[in-house]
Motif scaffolding. Structure first.
Motif, short mmCIF file in Angstrom:
data_model
loop_
_atom_site.label_atom_id
_atom_site.label_comp_id
_atom_site.label_asym_id
_atom_site.label_seq_id
_atom_site.Cartn_x
_atom_site.Cartn_y
_atom_site.Cartn_z
N HIS A 169 -7.57 -5.12 -4.64
CA HIS A 169 -6.94 -6.01 -3.56
C HIS A 169 -6.21 -7.00 -4.57
O HIS A 169 -4.99 -7.09 -3.92
CB HIS A 169 -8.80 -7.23 -3.72
N ALA B 36 -2.61 -4.84 -4.13
CA ALA B 36 -3.19 -4.55 -1.98
C ALA B 36 -1.91 -6.27 -1.94
O ALA B 36 -1.18 -5.61 -0.84
CB ALA B 36 -3.88 -4.44 -1.68
N GLU B 37 -2.33 -7.00 -1.94
CA GLU B 37 -2.19 -8.55 -1.91
C GLU B 37 -1.25 -8.99 -2.51
O GLU B 37 -0.51 -9.70 -1.65
CB GLU B 37 -3.50 -9.02 -1.41
N LEU C 236 1.93 -4.48 -2.99
CA LEU C 236 1.76 -4.00 -1.73
C LEU C 236 3.46 -4.38 -0.09
O LEU C 236 2.98 -3.54 0.59
CB LEU C 236 1.20 -3.30 -1.43
N PRO D 151 2.81 2.24 0.93
CA PRO D 151 2.03 2.98 -0.61
C PRO D 151 2.00 4.63 0.61
O PRO D 151 2.03 5.01 0.99
CB PRO D 151 1.41 2.74 -0.14
N HIS E 150 -8.19 0.64 -0.86
CA HIS E 150 -7.99 -1.29 -0.31
C HIS E 150 -6.12 -0.96 -0.25
O HIS E 150 -5.21 -1.81 -0.08
CB HIS E 150 -8.51 -2.14 -1.22
N TYR E 151 -5.58 0.25 -0.89
CA TYR E 151 -4.51 0.76 -1.01
C TYR E 151 -3.27 0.79 0.31
O TYR E 151 -2.05 1.21 0.20
CB TYR E 151 -4.35 1.58 -2.19
N ARG E 152 -3.66 0.46 1.39
CA ARG E 152 -2.37 0.17 2.93
C ARG E 152 -1.66 1.76 2.91
O ARG E 152 -0.84 1.91 2.90
CB ARG E 152 -2.02 -1.09 2.84
#
Length: 493
Positions: free
Chosen positions: A93, A96-97, A100, A105, A193-195
């Protein structure tokens, strides 16, 4: 922000801490020990290191606490952060937050080949002028760290590529997508969670039995990953792998580009990217590449093994189809790829003996690694010195599969199990495995200790032999013990 990492000395957490520091944050981290190579690297990156786990490490109060997945519910520092209401998150998270946003990605997933394929993608995108950021679970030899922030987040002309459906893919961020769980307080796979906008799936074969007790639960994790790649994205998938074909074809919303080697059973899926191996020797290997059925040229690769041809084809597909880099640009870049530390990594040579270090521990990875080394070094004996260390390797789940994993080796030495928390009735039976290998004509035994293995190699290995040390851990310091012993033997004549 002041960002504090609990369990900072792991390869993934340490690299993420380095990324946050590179992004301009004040970073601190705690762990039980700071052994090389990560400990010195963290210090070099300017991260404040705090020994042990202690609630006092949270004073002064951080703006964000990142809890590593090595932490258990009773970790005093993690527990104190949560109980005090501090902003607490996980590695996945946090990435990602905070890092990214505004990027595209490219997430590399799969049981095997993630690290090398991720490093290949980063190198090809870099050489193609796309200025990629990346976070990789190993050290790519073409870069000086396992992480990197791109130099710019602007949509410069070189950074733009039109994907399928006309979507603009800019500012690539390459991530090695680990399917392991996120944290003790969030039991979801990290790679969810890595979009992902572009996803590579190299293989799916039941692993991490401590997290996924059966094959169905493991497959479900990959289905969740595939579902998270949007319609405007791209999935690059291994057509030779039955589980990959079934998972992707039944779940994907995004367009799919299948890749394979000539002669593969592609399970009814026509490959968009096909490689025909054309030769291999001690200097490397080559293959002819076909894109959409059209010959696209002959490509060279320094690292050995057909599994690495697969990795290279997946990375070429991601760079070309995913980010619009011409194959004419990628061709000269590919043979410049040096590989990744701990992946068929020649660590030293003494008196005509070559000693390699490799992370292989799953039977398939052991098999492919040894085949690659056998191709690279056709003469001399190939020693496979294997330490079962992961939660899966130490169990009997793959007892029979290991009987065939060492086919390319001439001499097999099975080290003691690398962990002591596996119930006796669940453990890999090393003596039974050694006996099975002997029944198939192999020279194999189950060693009693690391020192006994070093003694055996020093006594019996001959000039021209290749020693492959296979473990996903530190292997009891065998590398330096063996180096010192062989050097001493050479000095003594």
């Amino acid at each position: 922000m002041h960002v504090h990492f609990i369990g900072v000395a792991g390869s993934g957490m340490g690299a993420l801490a380095g990324l946050f520091k590179a992004a301009g944050h004040d970073v601190s981290g705690s762990d039980v020990a700071f052994h090389p190579p990560m400990g010195p690297a963290l210090e070099r990156w300017g991260i404040r290191l705090l020994p042990g786990f202690d609630a006092a490490h949270l004073d002064p109060r951080p703006d964000l606490v990142v809890v590593g997945n090595v932490c258990r519910p009773n970790n005093p520092e993690a527990r104190a952060a949560i109980d005090a209401g501090l902003p607490t998150t996980t590695m996945a998270h946090a990435l990602a937050e905070h890092l990214l946003r505004g990027r595209t990605p490219l997430v590399v997933a799969g049981t095997h080949g993630k690290t090398t394929t991720s490093a290949l993608c980063a190198w090809l995108l870099h050489q193609g002028g796309r200025d990629p950021a990346f976070l990789i679970g190993g050290l790519p030899k073409n870069f000086d760290a396992s992480f990197r922030l791109s130099q710019s987040t602007s949509n410069r002309g070189l950074q733009l590529a039109l994907g399928q459906g006309g979507a603009v893919r800019a500012n690539p961020f390459v991530i090695e997508g680990d399917e392991y769980d996120t944290a003790f307080f969030e039991k979801t796979p990290k790679f969810w969670h890595y979009r992902p906008q572009v996803g590579i799936i190299t293989s799916i074969e039941h692993d991490h039995i401590d997290i996924y007790p059966d094959e169905s639960s493991y497959l479900a994790a990959f289905r969740g990953f595939v579902e998270r790649i949007p319609e405007g994205g791209l999935i690059i998938a291994a057509a030779h792998d039955r589980h990959v074909v079934e998972t992707v074809s039944s779940t994907a919303r995004a367009p799919i580009a299948w890749f394979a080697l000539e002669g593969d059973d592609t399970h009814g899926m026509p490959p968009h990217w096909l490689a025909a191996p054309s030769g291999a020797d001690s200097a490397g290997q080559s293959f002819d590449l076909f894109a959409g059925g059209v010959f696209a040229g002959r490509f060279g690769l320094k690292i050995p093994g057909l599994h690495n041809v697969r990795n290279a084809v997946a990375a070429l597909a991601a760079a070309a189809q995913g980010f619009g880099i011409p194959l004419g640009t990628l061709g000269p870049a590919l043979p410049q790829f040096e590989g990744v530390r701990r992946r068929q990594d020649l660590v030293f040579e003494v008196d005509g003996l070559r000693v390699y270090d490799d992370f292989a521990h799953h039977p398939t990875a052991v098999d492919e690694t040894l085949k690659g080394l056998r191709t690279k070094h056709a003469s001399g004996r190939l020693w496979a010195v294997f330490e079962p260390r992961s939660a899966t390797a130490c169990r009997g789940l793959h007892q029979q599969a290991y009987e065939h994993a060492f086919d390319a080796a001439d001499r097999i030495v099975l080290a003691p199990l690398g962990r002591s928390d596996i119930p006796a009735d669940e453990q890999l039976d090393r003596p039974r495995l050694a006996a099975a290998l002997k029944s198939r004509g192999k020279d194999a035994d189950a060693a009693t200790s690391i020192d006994a293995i070093v003694d055996s190699i020093a006594r019996d290995a001959l000039p021209g032999d290749t020693i492959a040390l296979l473990s996903n851990g530190s292997f009891g310091g065998i590398h330096e013990k063996l180096r010192a012993r062989l050097a001493k033997k050479q000095d003594e004549g």
